[in-house]
Design an enzyme around this catalytic site. Structure first.
Site, short mmCIF file in Angstrom:
data_model
loop_
_atom_site.label_atom_id
_atom_site.label_comp_id
_atom_site.label_asym_id
_atom_site.label_seq_id
_atom_site.Cartn_x
_atom_site.Cartn_y
_atom_site.Cartn_z
N ARG A 191 -0.95 58.54 -0.55
CA ARG A 191 0.45 59.02 -0.74
C ARG A 191 0.85 58.65 -2.16
O ARG A 191 0.57 57.54 -2.61
CB ARG A 191 1.41 58.32 0.23
CG ARG A 191 1.08 58.48 1.70
CD ARG A 191 1.57 59.79 2.28
NE ARG A 191 3.01 59.95 2.15
CZ ARG A 191 3.88 59.77 3.15
NH1 ARG A 191 3.47 59.42 4.35
NH2 ARG A 191 5.17 59.96 2.96
N ASP A 193 3.53 57.80 -3.37
CA ASP A 193 4.45 56.64 -3.48
C ASP A 193 3.73 55.32 -3.19
O ASP A 193 4.36 54.27 -3.13
CB ASP A 193 5.64 56.82 -2.54
CG ASP A 193 5.20 56.91 -1.08
OD1 ASP A 193 3.99 56.73 -0.78
OD2 ASP A 193 6.07 57.16 -0.22
N ARG A 194 2.40 55.40 -3.05
CA ARG A 194 1.56 54.23 -2.78
C ARG A 194 1.76 53.64 -1.37
O ARG A 194 1.14 52.67 -1.01
CB ARG A 194 1.74 53.11 -3.81
CG ARG A 194 1.29 53.50 -5.20
CD ARG A 194 -0.20 53.78 -5.20
NE ARG A 194 -0.70 54.16 -6.53
CZ ARG A 194 -0.78 55.41 -6.97
NH1 ARG A 194 -0.41 56.42 -6.20
NH2 ARG A 194 -1.26 55.68 -8.16
N LEU A 195 2.63 54.26 -0.60
CA LEU A 195 2.77 53.82 0.81
C LEU A 195 1.78 54.65 1.62
O LEU A 195 2.15 55.52 2.41
CB LEU A 195 4.21 54.00 1.28
CG LEU A 195 5.22 53.11 0.53
CD1 LEU A 195 6.64 53.41 0.97
CD2 LEU A 195 4.90 51.64 0.74
#
Ligand SMILES: Cc1cc2nc3c(=O)[nH]c(=O)nc-3n(C[C@H](O)[C@H](O)[C@H](O)COP(=O)(O)O)c2cc1C
Length: 215
Positions: A191, A193-195
Site C-alpha cells: 500500500r 501509505d506503507r500500511l
C-alpha cells in the site's frame, strides 16, 4: 534527490493491486498462492523464483533463490543437488522458509514449515523434462564446493558428455526434489501509505486459521 529517494518516489502509485480484503482471499492458502502465481505469470518474467532460507541446527541461516517447480495441496517443490550447502543443511535441519516477491504486483508470499525429499519417481519425472545441458550440468557440478577455475568446471562437463555420449543421461543419485510442507503462509500486499496488508494462515485442526498482521 538521492537515488534511494528517487526510487521510492518512482514506486509510489505504481502497484495496480488493490488492498487485501480477507474475505476475498481463498480459505485454502495453496489455492490463494496458485491464484497469485497465475497473476504473476502474466506480469513477471520469472514468477517462480523464490528465496529459500535454510539453517544449520545451531541456527546459522543461509538463503538463495531456487525455482518453484511444483505446487499442490501437499506443498511447494523445488529441485537441487542434495549435496549442496542447502542439501546438507536440510539433511541436518529439515525446515525451511521461502519468499516469493513480485514487485510489479506489489505482492509478497511467505511460507514456512518442515521439508521432505520428494519420491524418486517425482524427481525422475521432473528430471526427464530438463534439457540435456541441464542434465549434464547436474552430473558435472559439485554444487557449493570450491572449484580451482572455470576451466575445471568446463572439463567436468566435457567428461560427463563423453561418458554418456549419445546415450541416456540418468537422474544422478545426489540430485532430486524437496517439498516444503507449509505450516504457515503470509500474503502481503503493498500500500502506498506503507500500511501494507498482511494476512497470515496457520494450520489449525484439519484446516487453516487466518489472521491479519500489523505491517
Ligand atoms: C533465478 C534463479 C533460479 C535458481 N534456481 C535454482 C534451482 O531451482 N535449484 C538450484 O539448485 N539452484 C538454483 N539457483 C542457484 C541457487 O541460487 C544457488 O546458487 C545454488 O543452488 C547453490 O546454493 P547453496 O550453495 O546454498 O546450496 C537459482 C538461482 C537463480 C538466481
Amino acid at each position: 534527490m538521492t537515488r534511494v529517494a528517487a526510487t521510492r518516489a518512482s514506486l509510489q502509485g505504481r502497484h495496480p493491486v488493490a488492498a487485501v480484503d480477507e474475505r476475498e482471499l481463498a480459505d485454502d492458502p495453496i489455492a490463494q498462492l496458485e491464484s497469485w502465481l497465475a497473476d504473476a505469470r502474466r506480469a513477471v518474467p520469472l514468477p517462480e523464483a523464490m528465496t529459500l532460507a535454510t539453517s544449520t541446527p545451531d541456527g546459522r541461516p543461509s538463503g538463495r533463490v531456487v525455482l518453484l517447480r511444483g505446487l499442490d495441496e501437499r506443498g511447494l517443490v523445488f529441485f537441487t543437488n542434495r549435496e549442496s550447502r542447502k542439501g546438507e543443511e536440510l539433511r541436518a535441519n529439515p525446515r525451511a522458509a521461502v519468499v516469493l516477491h513480485w514487485w510489479e504486483l506489489g505482492r509478497q508470499v511467505r511460507a514456512e514449515g518442515a521439508v521432505e525429499q520428494v519420491s524418486a519417481e517425482e524427481s525422475e519425472a521432473y528430471w526427464r523434462t530438463r534439457p540435456l545441458a541441464s542434465r549434464l550440468a547436474a552430473w558435472a557440478s559439485p554444487q557449493s564446493r570450491p572449484l580451482a577455475s572455470r576451466a575445471e568446471l568446463e572439463a567436468r562437463v566435457a567428461e560427463q558428455a563423453a561418458r554418456f555420449g549419445d546415450g541416456d543421461v540418468p537422474l544422478p543419485p545426489h540430485w532430486g526434489g524437496y517439498r516444503l510442507l507449509p505450516a504457515t503462509f503470509e500474503f502481503w500486499t503493498h500500500r502506498d501509505d506503507r500500511l501494507h496488508d498482511r494476512v497470515r494462515y496457520v494450520r489449525a485442526g484439519g484446516g487453516w486459521r487466518r489472521e491479519r498482521l500489523a505491517p
